[in-house]
Design a protein around this motif. Structure first.
Motif, PDB file in Angstrom:
ATOM      1  N   ALA A 219      -0.962 -42.954   6.161  1.00  0.00           N
ATOM      2  CA  ALA A 219       0.286 -43.212   5.429  1.00  0.00           C
ATOM      3  C   ALA A 219       1.365 -43.737   6.371  1.00  0.00           C
ATOM      4  CB  ALA A 219       0.754 -41.936   4.737  1.00  0.00           C
ATOM      5  N   ALA A 220       1.426 -43.173   7.579  1.00  0.00           N
ATOM      6  CA  ALA A 220       2.438 -43.605   8.553  1.00  0.00           C
ATOM      7  C   ALA A 220       2.268 -45.082   8.898  1.00  0.00           C
ATOM      8  CB  ALA A 220       2.346 -42.748   9.809  1.00  0.00           C
ATOM      9  N   LYS A 221       1.024 -45.539   9.067  1.00  0.00           N
ATOM     10  CA  LYS A 221       0.770 -46.948   9.376  1.00  0.00           C
ATOM     11  C   LYS A 221       1.243 -47.853   8.242  1.00  0.00           C
ATOM     12  CE  LYS A 221      -3.260 -46.305  12.393  1.00  0.00           C
ATOM     13  NZ  LYS A 221      -4.718 -46.545  12.547  1.00  0.00           N
ATOM     14  N   ILE A 222       0.993 -47.409   7.009  1.00  0.00           N
ATOM     15  CA  ILE A 222       1.403 -48.208   5.856  1.00  0.00           C
ATOM     16  C   ILE A 222       2.920 -48.346   5.819  1.00  0.00           C
ATOM     17  CG2 ILE A 222       1.476 -48.286   3.327  1.00  0.00           C
ATOM     18  CD1 ILE A 222      -1.263 -46.894   3.335  1.00  0.00           C
ATOM     19  N   PHE A 223       3.641 -47.230   6.005  1.00  0.00           N
ATOM     20  CA  PHE A 223       5.099 -47.272   5.932  1.00  0.00           C
ATOM     21  C   PHE A 223       5.707 -48.063   7.092  1.00  0.00           C
ATOM     22  CE2 PHE A 223       4.420 -43.463   3.229  1.00  0.00           C
ATOM     23  CZ  PHE A 223       5.047 -43.951   2.090  1.00  0.00           C
ATOM     24  N   GLU A 224       5.068 -48.021   8.238  1.00  0.00           N
ATOM     25  CA  GLU A 224       5.540 -48.843   9.362  1.00  0.00           C
ATOM     26  C   GLU A 224       5.456 -50.322   9.016  1.00  0.00           C
ATOM     27  OE1 GLU A 224       3.148 -47.611  12.640  1.00  0.00           O
ATOM     28  OE2 GLU A 224       4.515 -45.992  13.240  1.00  0.00           O
ATOM     29  N   LYS A 225       4.335 -50.726   8.367  1.00  0.00           N
ATOM     30  CA  LYS A 225       4.180 -52.120   7.957  1.00  0.00           C
ATOM     31  C   LYS A 225       5.165 -52.490   6.852  1.00  0.00           C
ATOM     32  CE  LYS A 225       1.222 -54.527   9.270  1.00  0.00           C
ATOM     33  NZ  LYS A 225       1.199 -55.506  10.375  1.00  0.00           N
ATOM     34  N   MET A 226       5.648 -51.501   6.110  1.00  0.00           N
ATOM     35  CA  MET A 226       6.625 -51.741   5.048  1.00  0.00           C
ATOM     36  C   MET A 226       8.053 -51.788   5.583  1.00  0.00           C
ATOM     37  SD  MET A 226       5.014 -49.298   2.043  1.00  0.00           S
ATOM     38  CE  MET A 226       6.262 -49.705   0.814  1.00  0.00           C
ATOM     39  N   GLY A 227       8.201 -51.603   6.885  1.00  0.00           N
ATOM     40  CA  GLY A 227       9.521 -51.738   7.492  1.00  0.00           C
ATOM     41  C   GLY A 227      10.285 -50.444   7.685  1.00  0.00           C
ATOM     42  N   TYR A 228       9.627 -49.305   7.532  1.00  0.00           N
ATOM     43  CA  TYR A 228      10.295 -48.017   7.718  1.00  0.00           C
ATOM     44  C   TYR A 228      10.183 -47.545   9.171  1.00  0.00           C
ATOM     45  CZ  TYR A 228      10.639 -47.119   2.654  1.00  0.00           C
ATOM     46  OH  TYR A 228      10.943 -47.167   1.319  1.00  0.00           O
ATOM     47  N   LYS A 229      11.161 -46.779   9.599  1.00  0.00           N
ATOM     48  CA  LYS A 229      11.026 -45.991  10.813  1.00  0.00           C
ATOM     49  C   LYS A 229      10.269 -44.726  10.416  1.00  0.00           C
ATOM     50  CE  LYS A 229      13.600 -43.181  14.128  1.00  0.00           C
ATOM     51  NZ  LYS A 229      14.925 -42.641  14.496  1.00  0.00           N
ATOM     52  N   VAL A 230       9.238 -44.362  11.158  1.00  0.00           N
ATOM     53  CA  VAL A 230       8.339 -43.284  10.740  1.00  0.00           C
ATOM     54  C   VAL A 230       8.333 -42.157  11.776  1.00  0.00           C
ATOM     55  CG1 VAL A 230       5.931 -42.690  10.278  1.00  0.00           C
ATOM     56  CG2 VAL A 230       6.867 -44.842   9.426  1.00  0.00           C
ATOM     57  N   GLU A 231       8.411 -40.911  11.291  1.00  0.00           N
ATOM     58  CA  GLU A 231       8.289 -39.724  12.148  1.00  0.00           C
ATOM     59  C   GLU A 231       7.254 -38.797  11.513  1.00  0.00           C
ATOM     60  OE1 GLU A 231      12.346 -38.364  13.891  1.00  0.00           O
ATOM     61  OE2 GLU A 231      12.829 -39.392  12.007  1.00  0.00           O
ATOM     62  N   LEU A 232       6.211 -38.492  12.278  1.00  0.00           N
ATOM     63  CA  LEU A 232       5.143 -37.623  11.789  1.00  0.00           C
ATOM     64  C   LEU A 232       5.452 -36.154  12.033  1.00  0.00           C
ATOM     65  CD1 LEU A 232       1.950 -39.578  12.852  1.00  0.00           C
ATOM     66  CD2 LEU A 232       2.405 -38.746  10.550  1.00  0.00           C
ATOM     67  N   ARG A 233       5.149 -35.328  11.025  1.00  0.00           N
ATOM     68  CA  ARG A 233       5.296 -33.869  11.116  1.00  0.00           C
ATOM     69  C   ARG A 233       6.654 -33.480  11.695  1.00  0.00           C
ATOM     70  NH1 ARG A 233       0.214 -35.441  11.577  1.00  0.00           N
ATOM     71  NH2 ARG A 233       0.239 -35.954  13.771  1.00  0.00           N
ATOM     72  N   LYS A 234       7.681 -33.969  11.065  1.00  0.00           N
ATOM     73  CA  LYS A 234       9.059 -33.742  11.488  1.00  0.00           C
ATOM     74  C   LYS A 234       9.585 -32.446  10.882  1.00  0.00           C
ATOM     75  CE  LYS A 234      13.169 -35.072  13.093  1.00  0.00           C
ATOM     76  NZ  LYS A 234      13.447 -35.302  14.525  1.00  0.00           N
ATOM     77  N   ARG A 235      10.178 -31.585  11.713  1.00  0.00           N
ATOM     78  CA  ARG A 235      10.744 -30.337  11.228  1.00  0.00           C
ATOM     79  C   ARG A 235      12.238 -30.530  10.980  1.00  0.00           C
ATOM     80  NH1 ARG A 235       6.986 -26.567  11.046  1.00  0.00           N
ATOM     81  NH2 ARG A 235       8.543 -25.150  10.165  1.00  0.00           N
ATOM     82  N   LEU A 236      12.688 -30.144   9.776  1.00  0.00           N
ATOM     83  CA  LEU A 236      14.089 -30.282   9.389  1.00  0.00           C
ATOM     84  C   LEU A 236      14.665 -28.921   9.042  1.00  0.00           C
ATOM     85  CD1 LEU A 236      13.974 -33.409   7.033  1.00  0.00           C
ATOM     86  CD2 LEU A 236      14.525 -33.347   9.470  1.00  0.00           C
TER      87      LEU A 236
END
Length: 456
Positions: A62-79
């Motif tokens: 999913a992260a690869k797809i969103f990167e290609k869609m122009g998003y900044k991506v952070e995996l397993r981010k704690r908020l």
């Protein structure tokens, strides 16, 4: 102690019917056998590891797809949450000032994502202060989950949607468009046609993804001639001639005939399956009625051109088509035969052989499909059209979000919340269009039933 075969959780209750952790239905074999806990500790750790690895794999895809869609991506981010604790977001995507949470569930294809998982994700969005999210699974969603997602503004990607996005965006699955030499269905709908929105304030909607996706299909012409002699000596012939259209990405035949029960059941299918069925129907008609051409396909600065490499060979398509023809034409005939002086009616099952099917032509054809995604406020919109005929697969700009029974054509988008509204629910406040909920001039009026509500 026994463990859930789906998620690896310990089953503390003997003969449990459902897993207390993931909710999966358990068979008698899954839940009945009791063994010492230490005997299965190694098995438990292995199952737990496998489930974790599958989840990680889906998150990274999913992260690869969103990167290609122009998003900044952070995996397993704690908020941080409102309670002061933290919550883990599988994939956090950011574009501009907007952040969205992505939840990933890599389940067995036999297990659907239910409303309970959507409710947990909705609560996580609320606790972390994120306004919207996307729930991705490789399987399907239940009808209750779809309804909850729609009311909560959560976007759903099931296995079909995930596959489509993967072929559109993922690395290493696309051909260089300049190298496409196979026949294609010509476009009758250009980028300006599909990009232009049928609303008064189109400038309030941002186009953030535009893809012209060339989907490969294999057209197989066949002819069947089969005959069998029953024990009474009568000859039964089975004749069939036609075209099978094979999806070259997953091997499905998209023009299977549906019986009455299947057609009726289509009304109750999950949303993504209904859309896929609609696309198959449109593509089938286009392939059968439009003559393919050989013309160059170029990349564009206005939109992305993606051409998927076929996963199914022509030889595979022939085998798939023959199996389809055999299943389609397998029939049972009746015959009369004399037994001990009396006439009995018996049945004979006729199953055609592969050798009785002749292939009269095989052709790989690419069908162009527009896939556009928009944003306004906190809303997301989609427009998908089969470009060879201009017919819509899915178009968000055809239904007012405020209408409950009859969905009217929207004329504007609320420039505060992003809701699509029809003439009845849209209000022009001079410089901008808004919905009733965000109008500064709205005042409550009394209805026929003496109740108060928003009105114009």
């Amino acid at each position: 102690m026994k463990f859930c075969p789906h998620c690896g959780a310990k089953l503390s209750v003997e003969n449990a019917k459902f897993c207390p952790e993931c909710g999966a239905k358990l068979s008698l074999e899954d839940s009945q056998i009791k063994v010492e806990e230490d005997q299965y500790e190694e098995e438990y750790q292995e199952v737990k590891l496998n489930v974790y690895d599958l989840g990680v794999k889906l998150e990274e895809t999913a992260a690869k797809i969103f990167e290609k869609m122009g998003y900044k991506v952070e995996l397993r981010k704690r908020l941080a949450t409102r309670s002061g604790a933290t919550a883990e977001i599988d994939v956090l995507i950011t574009r501009g000032n907007r952040r969205r949470a992505v939840e990933c569930k890599n389940y067995d294809i036999s297990r659907a994502v239910g409303a309970s998982e959507l409710r947990i994700f909705k609560d996580k969005l609320t606790d972390t202060g994120l306004s919207s999210g996307i729930f991705i699974t490789n399987s399907v969603f239940t009808e209750d989950a779809e309804k909850l997602a729609e009311s909560a503004g959560i976007e759903l990607w099931d296995g079909e949607e995930l596959r489509e996005k993967f072929f559109l965006y993922a690395i290493g699955r696309l051909k260089n468009p300049s190298l496409l030499n196979d026949p294609i269905l010509p476009k009758v709908q250009n980028f300006m046609d599909v990009m232009t929105l049928p609303i008064k304030n189109a400038q309030a909607v941002k186009l953030y993804s535009a893809v012209l996706f060339y989907h490969p299909y294999i057209k197989v012409k066949y002819r069947l001639f089969s005959q069998r002699k029953d024990p009474a000596g009568k000859i039964h012939k089975v004749l069939d001639e036609g075209i099978a259209i094979v999806d070259a990405l997953d091997g499905d035949i998209i023009n299977k005939e549906k019986n009455v029960i299947e057609k009726f059941g289509a009304f109750f299918q999950e949303r993504e399956k209904r859309l896929e069925s609609k696309k198959d129907s449109i593509v089938t008609e286009d392939i059968l009625s439009i003559k393919p051409v050989r013309e160059p396909v170029y990349q564009s600065s206005d939109y992305q051109v993606s051409i998927a490499e076929p996963e199914v060979t022509e030889e595979d398509a022939i085998k798939i088509s023959k199996n389809f023809v055999i299943a389609k034409n397998t029939t049972i005939v009746e015959y009369d035969i004399k037994v001990r002086g009396e006439i009995e009616t018996r049945k004979l099952k006729i199953v055609p052989k592969q050798s009785e099917i002749s292939i009269r032509g095989v052709e790989l054809i690419y069908v162009p499909i527009w896939d556009l995604e928009y944003e306004s406020g906190e809303k997301n919109f989609v427009r998908r059209f089969v470009a060879s005929s201009g017919r819509p697969i899915e178009d968000s700009f055809t239904k007012c979000e405020k209408c409950t029974l009859i969905k009217r054509q929207p004329i504007a988008v609320c420039e505060i919340c992003g809701a699509l509204v029809c003439e009845k629910h849209a209000i022009n406040e001079g410089q901008k269009w808004v919905c009733e909920n965000h109008s500064s001039t709205q005042s409550p009026k009394k209805s026929l039933f003496g109740l108060f509500g928003k009105g114009r």
